[in-house]
Design an enzyme around this catalytic site. Structure first.
Site, PDB file in Angstrom:
ATOM      1  N   HIS A   1      -2.375  -1.558  -4.380  1.00 56.17           N
ATOM      2  CA  HIS A   1      -3.837  -1.615  -4.508  1.00 56.17           C
ATOM      3  C   HIS A   1      -4.400  -0.197  -4.517  1.00 56.17           C
ATOM      4  CE1 HIS A   1      -4.706  -1.669   0.154  1.00 56.17           C
ATOM      5  NE2 HIS A   1      -3.882  -0.701  -0.191  1.00 56.17           N
TER       6      HIS A   1
ATOM      7  N   SER B   1       0.829  -1.191   0.000  1.00 55.63           N
ATOM      8  CA  SER B   1       0.000   0.000   0.000  1.00 55.63           C
ATOM      9  C   SER B   1       0.873   1.253   0.000  1.00 55.63           C
ATOM     10  CB  SER B   1      -0.927  -0.055   1.217  1.00 55.63           C
ATOM     11  OG  SER B   1      -1.960   0.882   1.131  1.00 55.63           O
TER      12      SER B   1
END
Length: 259
Positions: free
Chosen positions: A106, A83
């Site tokens: 993501h 992330s």
């Protein structure tokens, strides 16, 4: 001699660092990284990363500071760069991965409350954030934005070999020198915002102790008493909301359990 900087645990706002320190939880804020950069006194930097991510905008602060550093910066993914942590990993002049490490990319996520117009605005805002995240990967790898956004849509986990093939890294650590590129998992250890706010409000004058100042600042019994009061306040507040979010309360319960 290189100056080592550790990026461990959740990526958080600088104003929250003292609270994580209070609970002896690993976390990295922009100010902590800035302080370490100042200690380097111009030496080359070696940034060791093992983080599930956290705040996108504070990761951006760290990324920008590392990219702006006049000396050489080498980022080393030694565990997980997921992330937001994968974003700041792209700041290195050279990016290395341990053979046992992973990258996860993501889409950005958030919590929103309101009518359909506010939901639409939140959705559009997240799409913009996704593009800014993709910029870090694009600048490093040369990949097209559309390809990166698709990988982010699918929540893509990358082994060192996968990352090397996409030019997201320059080298797999401990591999033969000839094997080089030519070119919330999520932050589950984040303290929920209601807990952060509640702890801050429990202390007078907005005191935010750091480092050695935390020693003797509050003893265990006092902390347990404060958190018990805070837990009841938050649970009472949550019971009045029309659609409570169980995740922060669950995380808070785990925090009390650790005490």
């Amino acid at each position: 001699m290189k100056h080592r900087i550790n990026v461990k645990g959740a990526i958080i706002p600088s104003s929250d660092q003292w609270i994580y320190d209070l609970f002896e939880m690993e976390a990295t804020s922009p100010q902590r990284v800035f302080d370490e950069i100042a200690k380097a006194e111009g030496k080359d930097l070696e940034v060791w990363i093992n983080s599930g991510g956290g705040s996108v905008h504070h990761a951006s602060e760290i990324y920008t500071e590392l990219k702006s550093y006049p000396g050489n910066v080498e980022t080393r993914i030694v565990g997980l760069a997921a992330s937001a942590a994968s974003v700041l990993a792209m700041a290195g002049n050279r990016v290395l991965m341990a053979p046992t490490s992973e990258i996860m990319i993501h889409n950005a996520s958030t919590a929103q409350w309101g009518d359909y117009r506010e939901m639409d605005k939140a959705s559009e805002s997240l799409k913009v954030t996704n593009k800014t995240i993709a910029n870090a990967y694009r600048i490093k790898s040369g990949m097209e934005e559309d390809e990166l956004l698709k990988l982010m849509d699918e929540e893509t986990w990358l082994s060192p070999q996968d990352a090397l093939a996409r030019n997201l890294i320059d080298e797999i650590m401990f591999e033969d020198a000839g094997i080089k590129a030519i070119a919330s998992t999520g932050p589950t250890n984040l303290i929920p915002d209601p807990v952060i706010s509640g702890i801050r409000n429990k202390f007078k004058n907005g005191l935010s102790p750091t480092g050695d100042q935390l020693k003797g600042f509050v003893n265990r019994d006092e902390l347990v008493e404060i958190l018990a009061e805070l837990k009841n306040e938050i649970l009472n507040q949550k019971s009045k909301e029309p659609e409570p979010d169980p995740v922060p309360v669950q995380n808070m319960a785990m925090l009390f359990l650790k005490l």
